[in-house]
Design an enzyme around this catalytic site. Structure first.
Site, PDB file in Angstrom:
ATOM      1  N   SER A  15       0.820  -1.219   0.000  1.00 11.36           N
ATOM      2  CA  SER A  15       0.000   0.000   0.000  1.00 11.36           C
ATOM      3  C   SER A  15       0.856   1.272   0.000  1.00 11.36           C
ATOM      4  CB  SER A  15      -0.895   0.012   1.233  1.00 11.36           C
ATOM      5  OG  SER A  15      -1.697  -1.138   1.246  1.00 11.36           O
ATOM      6  N   CYS A  43      -1.873  -6.023   2.542  1.00  9.60           N
ATOM      7  CA  CYS A  43      -3.287  -5.651   2.516  1.00  9.60           C
ATOM      8  C   CYS A  43      -4.057  -6.407   1.431  1.00  9.60           C
ATOM      9  CB  CYS A  43      -3.424  -4.145   2.292  1.00  9.60           C
ATOM     10  SG  CYS A  43      -5.129  -3.625   2.111  1.00  9.60           S
ATOM     11  N   CYS A  48      -5.888  -7.399   4.821  1.00 10.78           N
ATOM     12  CA  CYS A  48      -7.206  -6.749   4.899  1.00 10.78           C
ATOM     13  C   CYS A  48      -8.235  -7.264   3.896  1.00 10.78           C
ATOM     14  CB  CYS A  48      -7.067  -5.245   4.659  1.00 10.78           C
ATOM     15  SG  CYS A  48      -5.592  -4.511   5.345  1.00 10.78           S
ATOM     16  N   LYS A  51      -9.043 -11.082   4.053  1.00 12.98           N
ATOM     17  CA  LYS A  51      -9.663 -11.260   5.387  1.00 12.98           C
ATOM     18  C   LYS A  51     -11.115 -10.794   5.378  1.00 12.98           C
ATOM     19  CE  LYS A  51     -10.008  -8.039   7.875  1.00 12.98           C
ATOM     20  NZ  LYS A  51      -8.999  -7.417   8.686  1.00 12.98           N
ATOM     21  N   ALA A 115      15.063  -7.074  -3.563  1.00 11.60           N
ATOM     22  CA  ALA A 115      16.041  -5.984  -3.666  1.00 11.60           C
ATOM     23  C   ALA A 115      16.852  -5.894  -2.380  1.00 11.60           C
ATOM     24  CB  ALA A 115      15.315  -4.665  -3.917  1.00 11.60           C
ATOM     25  N   GLY A 177      -4.383 -12.413  21.190  1.00  5.15           N
ATOM     26  CA  GLY A 177      -5.605 -11.690  21.554  1.00  5.15           C
ATOM     27  C   GLY A 177      -5.711 -10.371  20.821  1.00  5.15           C
ATOM     28  N   TYR A 179      -5.797  -8.050  16.916  1.00 10.55           N
ATOM     29  CA  TYR A 179      -6.688  -7.930  15.754  1.00 10.55           C
ATOM     30  C   TYR A 179      -6.837  -9.265  15.017  1.00 10.55           C
ATOM     31  CZ  TYR A 179      -6.201  -2.742  15.369  1.00 10.55           C
ATOM     32  OH  TYR A 179      -6.236  -1.384  15.551  1.00 10.55           O
ATOM     33  N   ILE A 180      -5.696  -9.858  14.668  1.00  6.04           N
ATOM     34  CA  ILE A 180      -5.754 -11.006  13.752  1.00  6.04           C
ATOM     35  C   ILE A 180      -6.393 -12.207  14.434  1.00  6.04           C
ATOM     36  CG2 ILE A 180      -4.337 -12.612  12.397  1.00  6.04           C
ATOM     37  CD1 ILE A 180      -2.458 -10.309  11.770  1.00  6.04           C
ATOM     38  N   GLU A 183     -10.168 -11.578  14.801  1.00  2.98           N
ATOM     39  CA  GLU A 183     -10.886 -11.611  13.519  1.00  2.98           C
ATOM     40  C   GLU A 183     -10.994 -13.045  12.993  1.00  2.98           C
ATOM     41  OE1 GLU A 183      -9.940  -7.107  11.926  1.00  2.98           O
ATOM     42  OE2 GLU A 183      -8.768  -8.726  11.080  1.00  2.98           O
ATOM     43  N   ARG A 206      -5.797  -5.905  23.893  1.00  2.69           N
ATOM     44  CA  ARG A 206      -5.091  -4.926  24.726  1.00  2.69           C
ATOM     45  C   ARG A 206      -4.901  -3.630  23.928  1.00  2.69           C
ATOM     46  NH1 ARG A 206       0.263  -3.812  25.852  1.00  2.69           N
ATOM     47  NH2 ARG A 206       1.020  -5.533  24.577  1.00  2.69           N
ATOM     48  N   ALA A 342     -10.636  -0.311  12.936  1.00  2.00           N
ATOM     49  CA  ALA A 342     -11.739  -1.263  13.072  1.00  2.00           C
ATOM     50  C   ALA A 342     -11.169  -2.645  13.295  1.00  2.00           C
ATOM     51  CB  ALA A 342     -12.587  -1.249  11.806  1.00  2.00           C
ATOM     52  N   HIS A 437     -33.150   8.131  12.136  1.00  2.00           N
ATOM     53  CA  HIS A 437     -33.996   7.116  12.770  1.00  2.00           C
ATOM     54  C   HIS A 437     -34.691   6.238  11.734  1.00  2.00           C
ATOM     55  CE1 HIS A 437     -36.455   5.482  15.985  1.00  2.00           C
ATOM     56  NE2 HIS A 437     -37.520   5.674  15.222  1.00  2.00           N
ATOM     57  N   GLU A 442     -27.920   6.227  15.746  1.00  2.00           N
ATOM     58  CA  GLU A 442     -28.578   7.355  16.422  1.00  2.00           C
ATOM     59  C   GLU A 442     -28.293   7.334  17.916  1.00  2.00           C
ATOM     60  OE1 GLU A 442     -32.973   7.323  16.600  1.00  2.00           O
ATOM     61  OE2 GLU A 442     -32.868   5.277  15.854  1.00  2.00           O
TER      62      GLU A 442
HETATM   63  P1  NDP Z   1      -1.383  -7.519  17.728  1.00  2.00           P
HETATM   64  O1  NDP Z   1      -0.172  -6.762  18.102  1.00  2.00           O
HETATM   65  O2  NDP Z   1      -2.663  -6.804  17.495  1.00  2.00           O
HETATM   66  O3  NDP Z   1      -1.648  -8.644  18.812  1.00  2.00           O
HETATM   67  C1  NDP Z   1      -0.671  -9.572  19.159  1.00  2.00           C
HETATM   68  C2  NDP Z   1      -1.244 -10.480  20.225  1.00  2.00           C
HETATM   69  O4  NDP Z   1      -0.322 -11.512  20.490  1.00  2.00           O
HETATM   70  C3  NDP Z   1      -1.505  -9.736  21.526  1.00  2.00           C
HETATM   71  O5  NDP Z   1      -2.694 -10.221  22.070  1.00  2.00           O
HETATM   72  C4  NDP Z   1      -0.291 -10.125  22.370  1.00  2.00           C
HETATM   73  O6  NDP Z   1      -0.561 -10.178  23.729  1.00  2.00           O
HETATM   74  C5  NDP Z   1      -0.015 -11.535  21.877  1.00  2.00           C
HETATM   75  N1  NDP Z   1       1.383 -11.928  22.034  1.00  2.00           N
HETATM   76  C6  NDP Z   1       2.466 -11.256  21.586  1.00  2.00           C
HETATM   77  N2  NDP Z   1       3.586 -11.930  21.880  1.00  2.00           N
HETATM   78  C7  NDP Z   1       3.197 -13.051  22.521  1.00  2.00           C
HETATM   79  C8  NDP Z   1       3.894 -14.140  23.070  1.00  2.00           C
HETATM   80  N3  NDP Z   1       5.211 -14.218  23.037  1.00  2.00           N
HETATM   81  N4  NDP Z   1       3.181 -15.119  23.674  1.00  2.00           N
HETATM   82  C9  NDP Z   1       1.837 -15.052  23.747  1.00  2.00           C
HETATM   83  N5  NDP Z   1       1.118 -14.035  23.227  1.00  2.00           N
HETATM   84  C10 NDP Z   1       1.789 -13.044  22.631  1.00  2.00           C
HETATM   85  O7  NDP Z   1      -0.929  -8.362  16.476  1.00  2.00           O
HETATM   86  P2  NDP Z   1      -1.714  -9.063  15.293  1.00  2.00           P
HETATM   87  O8  NDP Z   1      -0.781 -10.114  14.823  1.00  2.00           O
HETATM   88  O9  NDP Z   1      -3.090  -9.455  15.692  1.00  2.00           O
HETATM   89  O10 NDP Z   1      -1.839  -7.905  14.223  1.00  2.00           O
HETATM   90  C11 NDP Z   1      -0.675  -7.156  13.843  1.00  2.00           C
HETATM   91  C12 NDP Z   1      -1.043  -5.757  13.444  1.00  2.00           C
HETATM   92  O11 NDP Z   1      -1.631  -5.772  12.166  1.00  2.00           O
HETATM   93  C13 NDP Z   1      -2.084  -5.070  14.340  1.00  2.00           C
HETATM   94  O12 NDP Z   1      -1.538  -4.499  15.476  1.00  2.00           O
HETATM   95  C14 NDP Z   1      -2.664  -4.053  13.412  1.00  2.00           C
HETATM   96  O13 NDP Z   1      -1.839  -2.917  13.420  1.00  2.00           O
HETATM   97  C15 NDP Z   1      -2.590  -4.751  12.061  1.00  2.00           C
HETATM   98  N6  NDP Z   1      -3.894  -5.330  11.700  1.00  2.00           N
HETATM   99  C16 NDP Z   1      -4.972  -4.503  11.540  1.00  2.00           C
HETATM  100  C17 NDP Z   1      -6.209  -5.011  11.209  1.00  2.00           C
HETATM  101  C18 NDP Z   1      -7.362  -4.087  11.043  1.00  2.00           C
HETATM  102  O14 NDP Z   1      -7.152  -2.899  10.859  1.00  2.00           O
HETATM  103  N7  NDP Z   1      -8.609  -4.578  11.123  1.00  2.00           N
HETATM  104  C19 NDP Z   1      -6.424  -6.439  11.021  1.00  2.00           C
HETATM  105  C20 NDP Z   1      -5.234  -7.223  11.233  1.00  2.00           C
HETATM  106  C21 NDP Z   1      -4.046  -6.674  11.560  1.00  2.00           C
HETATM  107  P3  NDP Z   1      -0.457  -8.899  24.674  1.00  2.00           P
HETATM  108  O15 NDP Z   1      -1.686  -8.115  24.433  1.00  2.00           O
HETATM  109  O16 NDP Z   1      -0.392  -9.503  26.037  1.00  2.00           O
HETATM  110  O17 NDP Z   1       0.801  -8.197  24.293  1.00  2.00           O
END
Ligand code: NDP
Length: 460
Positions: A15, A43, A48, A51, A115, A177, A179-180, A183, A206, A342, A437, A442
């Site tokens: 992108s 993406c 994105c 997904k 590259a 826990g 985004y990915i 989702e 988080r 989102a 409405h 709303e």
């Molecule tokens: P995130 O950073 O959102 O989440 C990573 C998760 O993995 C957290 O819950 C984290 O826990 C956990 N984690 C990290 N390290 C460990 C470990 N060693 N052991 C156990 N758990 C661990 O990453 P994602 O891979 O879900 O997504 C990457 C990024 O991609 C996002 O932050 C976002 O910027 C982008 N994205 C955006 C989307 C959208 O716009 N809809 C969709 C998908 C991706 P903890 O919280 O405890 O650190």
């Protein structure tokens, strides 16, 4: 000026890279872009876009239940995973083709191959030889982080593979826990896969508002996702019936697929960056200033490789700001404040501004407005899905500093809320907006009562 082959060489056709390459070429610069995989980047190819198609595919199970509540008879509905994958891949190929054509139409040259920088002005493109450029833009994105030290890690997949599973598994365990993880838990559960989400923390998502986090966790469970909190994998082992997931709390469970969604890391390894003096952050991202310039004078970086806000529209805006600054003589920095995002969970989340906890740290006293309710659509279908809407207001200035929505179409709503909040809207101005409405949205403009959590006399 030295005689270079190109004015700009972009590494990575995702992108951010494509936007920058096109804009620079349209401004008259001689531009080349190198891409080692398919044009479109995370993406379009493995993020994105595919997904969102998977979210659409998986939502039908829920829609069918709603339909029955409205008097429809939905019999014999089945899902054909290979057919869906083929259709999805056709569309991804079409989009990738559009990206290629857009680059070519703008006059940028596309080089297929990996590259590597050999000096600050020289790039070696695998299979194509060496070229030189006055300016270099690194736009190589990120990639899934895998816990390679974990016993059995090689048995697990990342989101990259989740888009091409040969068959839909019967059971999946998704670790993470963010985004990915959230989702894909919704996607697989919607497609009828027995889905378990395992997250090390006390709650998922988080960084999001705490009310949003617990609301989404509850809704995930209503959709059939088993959510295991405060534990994580200690191993993945082969078992007779599939894979055995071993957890730190002593429990274990079997699944056919294990997916790790534990975060993504910037793709900076093996590009020759350190050798030419480009400084990296502790996370391995390219360190850049407000104008996306690296520590080397003729090298810039945009998008996930800089690990600022890792979202497609942000990469695009950073790429555009780079071209404005460097090629159009209009110094421009992308403002990373009030970027809405989102989560395409089911139901989805739309969020902009600060969570209540962050706002409390930043502003002290807040007014909180919160509504939880059942959407009109589900009032007689027997479905128990709830919406959540929350406004976080700075008490002193009355500015709306956070808006959080969990509901159908929340991502669509939050785009509009972000406009008002970017302009610094106050709660009184917000409330002066007449409702539309009957809609879910709303509720956002009709929240008059300050929220007082149970057991508290007054929100501080
Ligand atoms: P995130 O950073 O959102 O989440 C990573 C998760 O993995 C957290 O819950 C984290 O826990 C956990 N984690 C990290 N390290 C460990 C470990 N060693 N052991 C156990 N758990 C661990 O990453 P994602 O891979 O879900 O997504 C990457 C990024 O991609 C996002 O932050 C976002 O910027 C982008 N994205 C955006 C989307 C959208 O716009 N809809 C969709 C998908 C991706 P903890 O919280 O405890 O650190």
């Amino acid at each position: 000026m030295a005689n270079y082959d190109y004015d700009l060489f972009v590494i990575g056709a995702g992108s951010g890279g494509v936007r920058a390459a096109r804009m620079a070429a349209m401004s008259g610069a001689r531009v080349a872009v190198a891409e080692e995989h398919r044009v479109g980047g995370t993406c379009v190819i493995r993020g994105c876009v595919p997904k969102k198609f998977m979210v659409y595919a998986s939502e039908f199970a829920h829609h069918f239940k709603t339909a029955e509540g409205y008097g429809w008879t939905v019999e014999g509905a089945t899902f054909d995973w290979p057919r869906f994958l083929a259709e999805k891949d056709k569309e991804i190929a079409r989009l990738s083709g559009i990206y290629v054509r857009n680059l070519q139409n703008a006059g940028a040259e596309l080089l297929h191959g990996r590259a590597t920088l050999t000096d600050a002005h020289t790039v070696e493109v695998a299979g194509r030889g060496t070229v030189t450029a006055d300016k270099i833009l690194i736009a190589t994105g990120g990639q899934p982080w895998m816990p390679t030290e974990l016993p059995g890690c090689e048995l697990a997949i990342s989101s990259n593979e989740a888009f091409h599973l040969e068959a839909l598994p019967k059971r999946i365990v998704i670790a993470g826990g963010g985004y990915i993880a959230v989702e894909f838990a919704g996607i697989f559960a919607g497609l009828g896969v027995e889905t378990t989400l395992v997250h090390r923390g006390p709650n998922i998502l988080r960084g999001f508002d705490d009310d949003v986090r617990s609301h989404v966790a509850e809704e995930l469970e209503k959709r059939g996702v088993k959510v295991l909190l405060a534990t994580q994998h200690t191993a993945v082992e082969k078992a007779a019936g599939g894979l055995d997931n071993r957890f730190a709390n002593g429990h274990h469970c079997e699944s056919d697929v294990v997916m790790f969604a534990l975060g993504r890391v910037p793709h900076t390894a093996g590009l020759g960056l350190e050798q030419v003096g480009v400084k990296l952050t502790e996370n391995g991202a390219v360190a850049v200033d407000d104008y996306s310039k690296s520590s080397v004078d003729n090298i810039w970086a945009v998008g996930d490789v800089t690990d600022r806000i890792n979202l497609t529209p942000v990469a695009i805006r950073e790429g555009a700001a780079f071209v404005e600054t460097v090629f159009n003589d209009r110094p421009t920095r992308f403002d990373h404040e009030m970027v809405a995002s989102a989560v395409f969970s089911q139901p989805p989340v739309g969020s902009v501004g600060l969570s209540e906890a962050e706002a409390r740290k930043q502003y002290g006293k807040l007014d909180i407005y919160l509504a939880r309710f059942k959407a009109m659509k589900y009032t007689f279908t027997g479905q128990d899905e709830r919406c959540l809407m929350k406004l976080v207001v700075d008490q002193a200035t009355q500015k709306v500093v956070g808006c959080h929505v969990v509901s159908p179409d929340a991502p669509e709503m939050i785009q509009m809320a972000a406009i008002a909040m970017k302009l610094g809207v106050t709660k009184a101005q917000w409330d002066s907006t007449c409702a539309v409405h009957p809609t879910l949205a709303e509720e956002l403009v009709t929240m008059r009562e300050k929220y007082v959590p149970l057991g508290m006399g007054q929100v501080a």
